[in-house]
Motif scaffolding. Sequence first.
Motif, PDB file in Angstrom:
ATOM      1  N   TRP A 304       0.768  -1.335  -0.059  1.00 45.46           N
ATOM      2  CA  TRP A 304       0.034  -0.046  -0.060  1.00 45.46           C
ATOM      3  C   TRP A 304       0.959   1.331   0.073  1.00 45.46           C
ATOM      4  O   TRP A 304       0.524   2.240  -0.555  1.00 45.46           O
ATOM      5  N   TYR A 305       1.936   1.265   0.701  1.00 52.66           N
ATOM      6  CA  TYR A 305       2.692   2.368   0.892  1.00 52.66           C
ATOM      7  C   TYR A 305       3.368   2.750  -0.551  1.00 52.66           C
ATOM      8  O   TYR A 305       3.255   3.821  -1.123  1.00 52.66           O
ATOM      9  N   HIS A 310       3.121   6.128  -5.334  1.00 52.99           N
ATOM     10  CA  HIS A 310       3.165   6.211  -6.970  1.00 52.99           C
ATOM     11  C   HIS A 310       1.965   7.018  -7.332  1.00 52.99           C
ATOM     12  O   HIS A 310       2.188   7.854  -8.393  1.00 52.99           O
ATOM     13  N   GLU A 311       0.894   6.877  -6.599  1.00 55.08           N
ATOM     14  CA  GLU A 311      -0.253   7.580  -7.088  1.00 55.08           C
ATOM     15  C   GLU A 311      -0.520   9.036  -6.226  1.00 55.08           C
ATOM     16  O   GLU A 311      -1.538   9.494  -6.177  1.00 55.08           O
ATOM     17  N   SER A 312       0.479   9.807  -5.882  1.00 56.72           N
ATOM     18  CA  SER A 312       0.458  11.091  -5.458  1.00 56.72           C
ATOM     19  C   SER A 312      -0.254  10.960  -4.341  1.00 56.72           C
ATOM     20  O   SER A 312      -0.825  12.168  -3.944  1.00 56.72           O
ATOM     21  N   VAL A 318      -2.197   8.465   6.657  1.00 57.48           N
ATOM     22  CA  VAL A 318      -2.137   6.940   6.875  1.00 57.48           C
ATOM     23  C   VAL A 318      -0.617   6.676   6.231  1.00 57.48           C
ATOM     24  O   VAL A 318       0.041   5.647   7.002  1.00 57.48           O
ATOM     25  N   MET A 319      -0.034   7.411   5.625  1.00 60.30           N
ATOM     26  CA  MET A 319       1.535   7.093   5.245  1.00 60.30           C
ATOM     27  C   MET A 319       2.405   7.182   6.330  1.00 60.30           C
ATOM     28  O   MET A 319       3.263   6.625   6.409  1.00 60.30           O
ATOM     29  N   MET A 325       4.965   2.011  11.577  1.00 55.87           N
ATOM     30  CA  MET A 325       4.794   0.543  11.427  1.00 55.87           C
ATOM     31  C   MET A 325       6.191  -0.090  10.937  1.00 55.87           C
ATOM     32  O   MET A 325       6.922  -0.878  11.456  1.00 55.87           O
ATOM     33  N   LEU A 326       6.486   0.462   9.745  1.00 55.54           N
ATOM     34  CA  LEU A 326       7.571  -0.013   9.185  1.00 55.54           C
ATOM     35  C   LEU A 326       8.975   0.127   9.802  1.00 55.54           C
ATOM     36  O   LEU A 326       9.929  -0.628  10.177  1.00 55.54           O
TER      37      LEU A 326
END
Length: 400
Positions: A304-305, A310-312, A318-319, A325-326
Amino acid sequence: MERKKVVVAFSGGLDTSFTVMYLAKEKGYEVHAACANTGGFSAEQLRQNEENAYKLGATKYVTLDVTHEYYEKSLKYMVYGNVLRNGTYPISVSSERIFQALAIARYANEIGADAIAHGSTGAGNDQVRFDMTFLVMAPGVEIITLTRDMALSRQKEIDYLNQHGFAADFAKLKYSYNVGIWGTSICGGEILDSAQGLPESAYLKHCTKEGTEQLRLTFEHGELKAVNGERIDDPIRAIQKVEEIGAAYAIGRDMHVGDTIIGIKGRVGFEAAAPMLIIGAHKFLEKYTLSKWQQYWKDQVATWYGMFLHESQYLEPVMRDIEAMLASSQRHVNGTAILELRPYGFHTVGVDSPDDLVKNKLGEYGEMQKGWTAEDAKGFIKVLSTPLRAYYAAHKDEME
């Protein structure tokens, strides 16, 4: 009257060169040409950009170096997540554009600009990345896109520049390249034919080494800190070192096919030795140091990240949650991953890690159990089989 200020996202290419001159000469703007560097420009290119910007009529030129910001706020997390779009592409251009747009928006706000201009066409992803970032980060500032709005051809732009005294040497090349710290994308030529691949001549870096050699990449909490035993605390220099080693074998070439933001399919070739080697080594090290479920859930959120990036959607809140989490998942990702390089490829060899979960006192896979007895194993297997035994006892016809 005081002239309006416009910040032009200036790459030095044809579209942005036309934009600088047209807005200065035809529209009377006070043009501020700003080149946002995320690691893809050499010192000579930046010097030439500055010289050309003033020749084109810019009132001021600035280089906005956001290379380390790009690493700290994006590349680091893409390594943590082993992010490859569609399992293939290290999201080179997509992520760069976001941070270039952020830098341009900040600069426009700092100088009180009335407008921001960029050179994107109406047929690609970059128009979305620039426009969305400007709308959010510089609200109320006008967005000017001459190439898109005036449906300009390359020849029309070249003719205009030539007629106004700028010797435009923008030959239409078979391929177009976007060179960055996280890889080089290649568009045009055979890329436009789905049945064809790229010839050797299309690549910027070629195989100059034969045989094999080992590459040792050392990570601390998921970040690359040493290359072949040499400690390198500057992450950009570490990436460049890996690129230098891997590019000599022409490692990291591939073709990416995916869905664009605007809905059509896109195809791009790329060469990205450093990303493919670093991600390959990091993912391999994680297999030894993370639990099964850490790896599973990391894969889910990292997909998802990469897609949001990629999709701006980098600014989507949420990022930041995914990044947290990462980052948390990397607390035990320590040690050295060993790769063996060869012309056009590599394979994993092993790891040396203080957090190696393969080394334990409970047992060695396929050898001898130490943490349970033979009777424990039999009981475990019998209990594990209970749901299947119950199901097939009731549906004996499905056992055939």
